[in-house]
Design a protein around this motif. Sequence first.
Motif, PDB file in Angstrom:
ATOM      1  N   UNK A 103      17.035-106.292  29.232  1.00 13.14           N
ATOM      2  CA  UNK A 103      16.589-107.569  29.789  1.00 13.14           C
ATOM      3  C   UNK A 103      17.572-108.686  29.412  1.00 13.14           C
ATOM      4  N   UNK A 104      17.619-109.704  30.256  1.00 15.55           N
ATOM      5  CA  UNK A 104      18.238-110.987  29.922  1.00 15.55           C
ATOM      6  C   UNK A 104      17.171-112.043  30.163  1.00 15.55           C
ATOM      7  N   UNK A 105      16.982-112.936  29.189  1.00 18.31           N
ATOM      8  CA  UNK A 105      15.897-113.912  29.277  1.00 18.31           C
ATOM      9  C   UNK A 105      16.355-115.289  28.823  1.00 18.31           C
ATOM     10  N   UNK A 143      12.584-114.612  19.917  1.00 17.00           N
ATOM     11  CA  UNK A 143      12.957-114.966  18.541  1.00 17.00           C
ATOM     12  C   UNK A 143      14.419-115.401  18.471  1.00 17.00           C
ATOM     13  N   UNK A 144      15.271-114.692  19.220  1.00 16.56           N
ATOM     14  CA  UNK A 144      16.689-115.041  19.213  1.00 16.56           C
ATOM     15  C   UNK A 144      16.896-116.449  19.756  1.00 16.56           C
ATOM     16  N   UNK A 145      16.190-116.777  20.827  1.00 17.44           N
ATOM     17  CA  UNK A 145      16.327-118.092  21.438  1.00 17.44           C
ATOM     18  C   UNK A 145      15.685-119.187  20.584  1.00 17.44           C
ATOM     19  N   UNK A 207      22.344-113.049  21.047  1.00 18.41           N
ATOM     20  CA  UNK A 207      22.440-114.319  21.766  1.00 18.41           C
ATOM     21  C   UNK A 207      23.551-114.350  22.806  1.00 18.41           C
ATOM     22  N   UNK A 208      23.292-115.056  23.891  1.00 24.41           N
ATOM     23  CA  UNK A 208      24.275-115.312  24.943  1.00 24.41           C
ATOM     24  C   UNK A 208      24.625-116.792  24.899  1.00 24.41           C
ATOM     25  N   UNK A 209      25.922-117.092  24.819  1.00 19.16           N
ATOM     26  CA  UNK A 209      26.377-118.480  24.680  1.00 19.16           C
ATOM     27  C   UNK A 209      27.151-118.929  25.914  1.00 19.16           C
ATOM     28  N   UNK A 215      23.568-121.499  22.696  1.00 23.52           N
ATOM     29  CA  UNK A 215      22.813-120.312  23.097  1.00 23.52           C
ATOM     30  C   UNK A 215      21.959-120.663  24.308  1.00 23.52           C
ATOM     31  N   UNK A 216      22.195-119.988  25.433  1.00 24.12           N
ATOM     32  CA  UNK A 216      21.486-120.302  26.670  1.00 24.12           C
ATOM     33  C   UNK A 216      20.605-119.151  27.149  1.00 24.12           C
ATOM     34  N   UNK A 217      20.773-117.989  26.559  1.00 26.94           N
ATOM     35  CA  UNK A 217      19.994-116.814  26.960  1.00 26.94           C
ATOM     36  C   UNK A 217      20.079-115.791  25.835  1.00 26.94           C
ATOM     37  N   UNK A 218      19.363-114.699  26.016  1.00 28.43           N
ATOM     38  CA  UNK A 218      19.457-113.589  25.072  1.00 28.43           C
ATOM     39  C   UNK A 218      19.372-112.290  25.857  1.00 28.43           C
ATOM     40  N   UNK A 219      20.035-111.277  25.341  1.00 26.63           N
ATOM     41  CA  UNK A 219      20.035-109.944  25.971  1.00 26.63           C
ATOM     42  C   UNK A 219      19.374-108.970  25.011  1.00 26.63           C
ATOM     43  N   UNK A 220      18.462-108.155  25.535  1.00 25.12           N
ATOM     44  CA  UNK A 220      17.751-107.217  24.675  1.00 25.12           C
ATOM     45  C   UNK A 220      17.790-105.801  25.233  1.00 25.12           C
ATOM     46  N   UNK A 221      17.600-104.847  24.345  1.00 24.14           N
ATOM     47  CA  UNK A 221      17.420-103.443  24.711  1.00 24.14           C
ATOM     48  C   UNK A 221      16.057-103.023  24.175  1.00 24.14           C
TER      49      UNK A 221
END
Length: 257
Positions: A103-105, A143-145, A207-209, A215-221
């Motif tokens: 996911x990307x959120x 949590x990351x965001x 985190x996605x920067x 940080x504008x998004x996060x990617x998860x597995x």
Amino acid sequence: MGRLVPAVTRAFDILELFLDGDGTLSAPDIVRRLQLPRTTVHELLTTLAARSYIVPVEGRQGRYRLGVRTYQLGSRYAEQLDLAQEGQEVARTVADTCGETVHVAVLDGPDVLYIAKVDSTHAVRMVSAAGRSLPAHCTAVGKMLLASLPGAELDARIPPEGELAAMTPNSITDPGRLRTELAAVRAAGTALETMESNADVSCVAAPVRDRTGRVVAALSVSVPMIRWSDARRAELEELAVKGAGELSGRLGFRGTR
């Protein structure tokens, strides 16, 4: 595909050198680093300067920095970026590597909004959908965001008092405990969710920067517990970091934060 034009290739090689160090270069620097003839370097620098791709550095004779034309091109590229589309492409690459759901959120108030998703190839997998929202404190991406927010903004989204909603018996419902975990997330640079939004699934996120480092998004597995282990977690955590870094690079981020 046609052949590469040597002069154009060398011009781009010179421009890319400005991405390192303090962002300034002299002709001798370029000759030394690219092993090009001095005459060739001077001709290329003259051409790039004439087109405003580089300009002389004031007070530092013989040194150049990137010019306004490179900024204009970069700005146009940034205008055309689509986080959801870029996220979907990167998520596909990550999912192809690990076979799990990716996911990307982004944050949406106190929730996370999933803007990209690629399903696991396994028969037993997480059921979710792009466009769905979940409480941020119950997810690894959330949590990351949340961990990236300044204190006042975090308090506005997740009040420091009162009980948080639970999705499973493992969900964090105490704001104080959540803030302790967010501090650990900031220190680690990655986030973990263990059966907190789904009693059968655990997730890791990174985190996605954007180009400013924000940080504008996060990617998860996400992985069903039947395939979860400490070794698998470490493997997927590394993959999430790599994927988030790839997406950050597409958004213009250059760095290692």
